[in-house]
Enzyme design. Structure first.
Site, PDB file in Angstrom:
ATOM      1  N   LEU A 232       0.810  -1.206   0.000  1.00  0.00           N
ATOM      2  CA  LEU A 232       0.000   0.000   0.000  1.00  0.00           C
ATOM      3  C   LEU A 232       0.853   1.271   0.000  1.00  0.00           C
ATOM      4  O   LEU A 232       1.664   1.486   0.899  1.00  0.00           O
ATOM      5  CB  LEU A 232      -0.938   0.006   1.216  1.00  0.00           C
ATOM      6  CG  LEU A 232      -1.917   1.173   1.313  1.00  0.00           C
ATOM      7  CD1 LEU A 232      -2.880   1.173   0.128  1.00  0.00           C
ATOM      8  CD2 LEU A 232      -2.690   1.110   2.623  1.00  0.00           C
ATOM      9  N   ASP A 233       0.642   2.103  -1.024  1.00  0.00           N
ATOM     10  CA  ASP A 233       1.300   3.411  -1.155  1.00  0.00           C
ATOM     11  C   ASP A 233       2.821   3.322  -1.173  1.00  0.00           C
ATOM     12  O   ASP A 233       3.512   4.289  -0.846  1.00  0.00           O
ATOM     13  CB  ASP A 233       0.850   4.360  -0.028  1.00  0.00           C
ATOM     14  CG  ASP A 233      -0.619   4.734  -0.144  1.00  0.00           C
ATOM     15  OD1 ASP A 233      -1.123   4.807  -1.276  1.00  0.00           O
ATOM     16  OD2 ASP A 233      -1.261   4.931   0.903  1.00  0.00           O
ATOM     17  N   GLU A 234       3.373   2.177  -1.561  1.00  0.00           N
ATOM     18  CA  GLU A 234       4.825   2.014  -1.584  1.00  0.00           C
ATOM     19  C   GLU A 234       5.337   1.615  -2.966  1.00  0.00           C
ATOM     20  O   GLU A 234       6.484   1.159  -3.100  1.00  0.00           O
ATOM     21  CB  GLU A 234       5.264   0.984  -0.539  1.00  0.00           C
ATOM     22  CG  GLU A 234       5.003   1.420   0.901  1.00  0.00           C
ATOM     23  CD  GLU A 234       5.549   0.440   1.923  1.00  0.00           C
ATOM     24  OE1 GLU A 234       6.371  -0.413   1.538  1.00  0.00           O
ATOM     25  OE2 GLU A 234       5.160   0.530   3.098  1.00  0.00           O
TER      26      GLU A 234
END
Length: 289
Positions: A232-234
């Site tokens: 997530l979001d990486e």
């Protein structure tokens, strides 16, 4: 300067293990066939040992064909073990935009699409709310309302993937789509799905991040656009920007500044991707702006 006989342009993208002579040989290949180079960029990464090359060219002769180019280029590709593709620069990629209630990024993309600043086809808009339906109607773009709950998420994602496949989407843009995609959907969209979020992460998670930042006296407001992965979001970062903030700004001012920054950064990421300027370099990106 040589003048091309036609307006067709093509983009050759390639990557491989770095070595001496690749640029010279590829450029020579193009020159021998009277393919006029109008733009060229390359980069060798010492850390990964990989080489990346993007070249845009215009044929001088009207008998150019992609199939004959591919056949002739194959021996060179085998020699250097190239991962390569040839794109027709005038073909507009099909884009699906996913959005929730916040319409600032969607509205900005629609404007840039309408004015030709983004050379894309927006084939569909998908949302878990009806809020942005009027924008789709105004721009004559199909709008798919796909509600998502914890009980129907697999079915909802199946429906979204069906739409994405039906319109033959080359890119999916999460323009403030506020649902977390499943690992399975992330993997199916790998390399062709871009997300935008504020750059405070991992701080100020959850609702009203700009208000949280205001309460902490944050002095920079920023945004990050990245490829979507199951982490997530990486995912690999494509574009970022920051704007200064000070004590005179209210929480609402900071949120407005954040909306502007998010819109600008997302549009830049979409442009870079659809113009074939981004290369995957393990967990990072190589970008020829």
């Amino acid at each position: 300067m040589t003048t091309a006989l036609q307006n067709d342009s093509f983009i050759l993208r390639l990557s491989c293990k770095d070595s001496i002579g690749i640029v010279a040989e590829v450029a020579g290949f193009l020159a021998q066939r009277r393919l006029f180079i109008t733009e060229s960029a390359n980069y060798g990464d010492r850390a990964t040992g990989l080489f990346f090359y993007r070249v845009k060219f215009t044929p001088e002769n009207n008998d150019f064909s992609r199939s004959s180019f591919a056949a002739e280029f194959e021996s060179l590709a085998e020699k250097w073990d190239l991962d390569w593709e040839l794109r027709d620069a005038k073909v507009k990629p099909n884009v699906v935009i996913m959005v929730s209630k916040g319409d600032h990024c969607l509205n900005d993309l629609l404007y840039r699409h309408r004015t030709g600043a983004l050379n894309i086809n927006i084939s569909a808009i998908i949302s878990n709310h009806t809020t942005c339906g009027w924008l789709a109607e105004r721009h004559d773009i199909p709008y798919y309302h796909v509600p998502v709950t914890k009980d129907n998420k697999p079915q909802a994602e199946a429906r979204m993937l069906e739409v994405i496949e039906d319109v033959k989407a080359d890119l999916v843009v999460l323009a403030r789509y506020m649902q977390v995609l499943s690992d399975d959907m992330c993997r199916k969209l790998e390399g062709k799905c871009i997300n935008i979020h504020h750059s405070f992460l991992p701080s100020f998670k959850g609702a009203k991040p700009y208000h949280q930042a205001f309460d902490r006296g944050v002095k920079l407001v920023g945004a990050t656009a990245h490829y979507v992965t199951p982490d997530l979001d990486e995912g690999p970062i494509i574009a970022q920007a920051v704007e200064p903030a000070d004590h005179r700004l209210t929480a609402e001012d900071m949120a407005a500044l954040g909306r502007d920054t998010e819109s600008r950064v997302l549009a830049r990421a979409v442009k870079l991707h659809t113009e074939g300027r981004i290369f995957s370099n393990e967990k990072k990106t190589v970008i020829f702006g």
